[in-house]
Design an enzyme around this catalytic site. Structure first.
Site, PDB file in Angstrom:
ATOM      1  N   ASP A  83      33.951  52.242  57.943  1.00 54.31           N
ATOM      2  CA  ASP A  83      35.063  51.741  58.583  1.00 54.31           C
ATOM      3  C   ASP A  83      34.342  50.670  59.519  1.00 54.31           C
ATOM      4  OD1 ASP A  83      37.077  51.199  60.230  1.00 54.31           O
ATOM      5  OD2 ASP A  83      38.048  53.077  60.241  1.00 54.31           O
ATOM      6  N   ASP A  94      40.352  45.082  60.675  1.00 50.89           N
ATOM      7  CA  ASP A  94      39.841  46.506  60.832  1.00 50.89           C
ATOM      8  C   ASP A  94      40.310  46.990  59.259  1.00 50.89           C
ATOM      9  OD1 ASP A  94      39.320  49.373  61.284  1.00 50.89           O
ATOM     10  OD2 ASP A  94      41.128  49.297  62.809  1.00 50.89           O
ATOM     11  N   HIS A 152      47.786  51.595  63.010  1.00 54.76           N
ATOM     12  CA  HIS A 152      48.020  51.114  64.455  1.00 54.76           C
ATOM     13  C   HIS A 152      48.197  49.679  64.593  1.00 54.76           C
ATOM     14  CE1 HIS A 152      43.765  49.912  64.321  1.00 54.76           C
ATOM     15  NE2 HIS A 152      43.638  50.992  63.623  1.00 54.76           N
ATOM     16  N   HIS A 160      43.869  49.416  69.033  1.00 58.19           N
ATOM     17  CA  HIS A 160      44.874  50.549  68.787  1.00 58.19           C
ATOM     18  C   HIS A 160      45.902  50.261  69.686  1.00 58.19           C
ATOM     19  CE1 HIS A 160      42.149  53.813  66.842  1.00 58.19           C
ATOM     20  NE2 HIS A 160      42.302  52.841  66.092  1.00 58.19           N
ATOM     21  N   GLU A 185      45.927  52.473  57.544  1.00 57.81           N
ATOM     22  CA  GLU A 185      44.721  53.363  57.071  1.00 57.81           C
ATOM     23  C   GLU A 185      44.950  55.130  56.705  1.00 57.81           C
ATOM     24  OE1 GLU A 185      41.899  53.911  60.188  1.00 57.81           O
ATOM     25  OE2 GLU A 185      42.975  52.987  61.718  1.00 57.81           O
ATOM     26  N   GLU A 277      41.462  51.354  54.402  1.00 57.95           N
ATOM     27  CA  GLU A 277      42.152  50.621  55.416  1.00 57.95           C
ATOM     28  C   GLU A 277      42.095  49.121  55.295  1.00 57.95           C
ATOM     29  OE1 GLU A 277      40.256  51.211  59.296  1.00 57.95           O
ATOM     30  OE2 GLU A 277      42.028  50.553  60.236  1.00 57.95           O
TER      31      GLU A 277
HETATM   32 MN    MN Z   1      38.964  51.154  60.953  1.00 60.62          MN
HETATM   33 MN    MN Z   2      41.979  51.249  62.282  1.00 55.81          MN
END
Ligand code: MN
Ligand code: MN
Length: 291
Positions: A83, A94, A152, A160, A185, A277
């Protein structure tokens, strides 16, 4: 959205896309080498890591990043979740991919789930619509969606944001607006379907100033605020401090509420976990920056 901001978001996304496209993970690889390589690539390609590379294996769902001299090695059949975050001037991409040396329906499940979910990230769609798509895709392959990990919203230097996208069905009626930015995600498991904080913590982020006499605490807090810009950081990123002094400093800073600990998250039933994600800019034709 300002053209420059859009460009930063999409450039950061393309950097992650290219890194994932080139990434090969095989049994025997040390995860510290993977982490160092991908973080250096993010910088070489013109962005900064938005958080330490999370490399979480099997029932570790998230928030593991290698410690200095980490000896962890990828084994045959491991579910290795990579990630990554990259930002340009605070505009974040992200993304996450799960690797396994063996073919895995669970990886197919989260990949299909994220791809189906980002397609409907359009103005007027609701969080509940996206969650429904994610959970159905995962269930249809015979797995459980992890019920306490979420996608998010993203904003400048904020990865976030206030709105979350659960991976299970819900009644959240937040309606997506043009140019909202979200990370979607899905996590799937063959375990209990929930994650718990473990006692181990390797990732932290700045919360507030704190006066301390311990020089290492001052050093860590100063870096957390000024170099890492309140985004998450880890011990590997701090040079010239012994592991014992680092532990002491972060324990003191966590106790003082000056930094936030991001505990390693482990599947409650010790099930294996897969994750996928993408980051998406909400439009009539959604812009998936990481795809
Ligand atoms: Mn992530
Ligand atoms: Mn994330």
């Amino acid at each position: 959205m300002d053209a420059k901001i859009f460009e930063n978001y999409t450039k950061a996304g393309k950097i992650l896309k290219d890194i994932y496209a080139a990434l090969r993970i095989k049994p025997g690889d040390k995860i510290i080498d993977i982490a160092d390589t991908v973080e250096n690539e993010i910088i070489r390609k013109g962005a900064m890591p938005a958080f330490p590379a999370n490399i979480s294996i099997n029932d570790i769902a998230a928030h593991y990043t290698p410690i200095p001299n980490d000896e962890t090695v990828v084994k045959d059949g491991d579910f290795v979740k990579v990630d990554l975050g990259a930002h340009i001037d605070g505009y974040i991409a992200d993304g996450a991919v799960t690797f396994n040396s063996e073919k895995s329906d669970m990886i197919t499940a989260v990949t299909d789930a994220v791809n189906a979910a980002v397609k409907i990230m359009k103005p007027g769609k609701k969080v509940s619509d996206v969650s429904e798509v994610i959970e159905s895709e995962i269930e249809s392959k015979g797995f459980r969606a992890v019920n306490n990990l979420t996608g998010h919203s993203l904003d400048k230097f904020t990865f976030h944001g206030p709105v979350t996208i659960p991976n299970i069905r819900n009644k959240i009626n937040y309606e997506f607006k043009v140019d909202d930015v979200f990370a979607v995600e899905p996590f799937a498991t063959d375990g209990a379907g929930t994650v718990k904080d473990s006692e181990r913590v390797y990732i932290f982020s700045y919360l507030k100033d704190h006066n301390t006499r311990l020089p290492e605490s001052r050093q860590v807090l100063n870096l957390a605020k000024k170099d890492f810009l309140s985004l998450p950081f880890c011990e590997r990123w701090i040079k010239g401090i012994t592991p014992i002094k680092f532990d002491l400093a972060v324990k003191q800073l966590v106790a003082a509420g000056a930094i936030q600990p991001h505990a390693v998250l482990r599947e409650a039933g010790h099930g294996k976990v897969a994750q996928a994600e993408h980051t998406v800019i909400v439009r009539d034709k959604p812009v998936v920056t990481t795809a």
